[in-house]
Enzyme design. Structure first.
Site, mmCIF file in Angstrom:
data_model
loop_
_atom_site.group_PDB
_atom_site.id
_atom_site.type_symbol
_atom_site.label_atom_id
_atom_site.label_comp_id
_atom_site.label_asym_id
_atom_site.label_seq_id
_atom_site.Cartn_x
_atom_site.Cartn_y
_atom_site.Cartn_z
ATOM 1 N N HIS A 51 0.883 -1.350 -0.140
ATOM 2 C CA HIS A 51 0.015 -0.197 0.034
ATOM 3 C C HIS A 51 0.939 1.352 -0.011
ATOM 4 O O HIS A 51 1.760 1.282 0.460
ATOM 5 C CB HIS A 51 -0.870 0.072 1.246
ATOM 6 C CG HIS A 51 -0.144 0.172 2.569
ATOM 7 N ND1 HIS A 51 0.666 0.932 3.076
ATOM 8 C CD2 HIS A 51 0.102 -1.081 3.279
ATOM 9 C CE1 HIS A 51 1.030 0.894 4.095
ATOM 10 N NE2 HIS A 51 0.731 -0.554 4.438
ATOM 11 N N GLU A 85 -2.264 -7.573 7.058
ATOM 12 C CA GLU A 85 -0.935 -7.560 7.904
ATOM 13 C C GLU A 85 -0.837 -8.484 8.878
ATOM 14 O O GLU A 85 -1.894 -8.864 9.646
ATOM 15 C CB GLU A 85 -1.009 -6.058 8.285
ATOM 16 C CG GLU A 85 0.582 -5.586 9.001
ATOM 17 C CD GLU A 85 1.703 -5.825 7.913
ATOM 18 O OE1 GLU A 85 2.135 -7.232 7.789
ATOM 19 O OE2 GLU A 85 2.256 -4.768 7.650
#
Length: 176
Positions: free
Chosen positions: A7, A86
């Site tokens: 990201h 994550e």
């Protein structure tokens, strides 16, 4: 083929705190611009993206949406997949970023088991690799690190000692 993109820069990155799973930080303006630049890079390299898969944490789908729009694809077709979320940093989440070893990270209270992390990411990547389509996977630094650990058959307990992919960088996963 799978193309992995970490990201763009998030507000947590800017604030200098560990985000993990529980700091659901959106992109900042720099991160949005990084996503636009990444889309231009994908186009300039002639990479055709057929399917976009993203972690559910705000910073990843926001990056995925920007890239998808810039590529002229339908953002409603972005697939959210929990398996590429994550690493859960447990009690380190939200604390100031400082140089730590994998040993310190994985021993944090309520940190995710590294074998479980490896397995969930590996199963997702293995599934994605079976697709005849080119897949863009938008995820996180920890997922990139565990992918490198899987690639080299490294010790999962040492995954965090590997360097992170830069924000919004395109990385070809052609080894699975």
């Amino acid at each position: 083929m799978i193309y992995f993109v970490r990201h763009g820069e998030s507000e947590a990155n800017e604030r200098g705190v560990f985000a993990g799973q529980k700091e659901n930080s959106p992109l900042n303006e720099k991160g949005r611009e990084q996503a636009r630049v990444t889309a231009k890079q994908i186009m300039s390299e002639g990479i055709k993206i057929d399917k976009v898969i993203s972690s559910p944490l705000k910073r990843a789908p926001e990056t995925a949406e920007i890239i998808t729009k810039e590529l002229g694809l339908d953002i409603s077709k972005i697939v959210i997949d929990e398996r590429v979320t994550e690493y859960d940093m447990g009690s380190l989440t939200g604390t100031p970023i400082h140089k730590i070893s994998s040993k310190e990270l994985i021993s944090a209270q309520n940190a995710e088991d590294t074998e479980a992390f490896r397995n969930r990411v590996y199963l997702a990547i293995k599934e994605f690799s079976k697709s005849p389509e080119n897949v863009l996977l938008v995820s996180h630094a920890g997922v990139g690190r565990i992918l490198e650990t899987i690639k080299t058959d490294g010790d999962t307990k040492l995954f965090y000692d590997l360097p992170a992919y830069p924000n919004a960088s395109v990385n070809k996963i052609d080894w699975i």
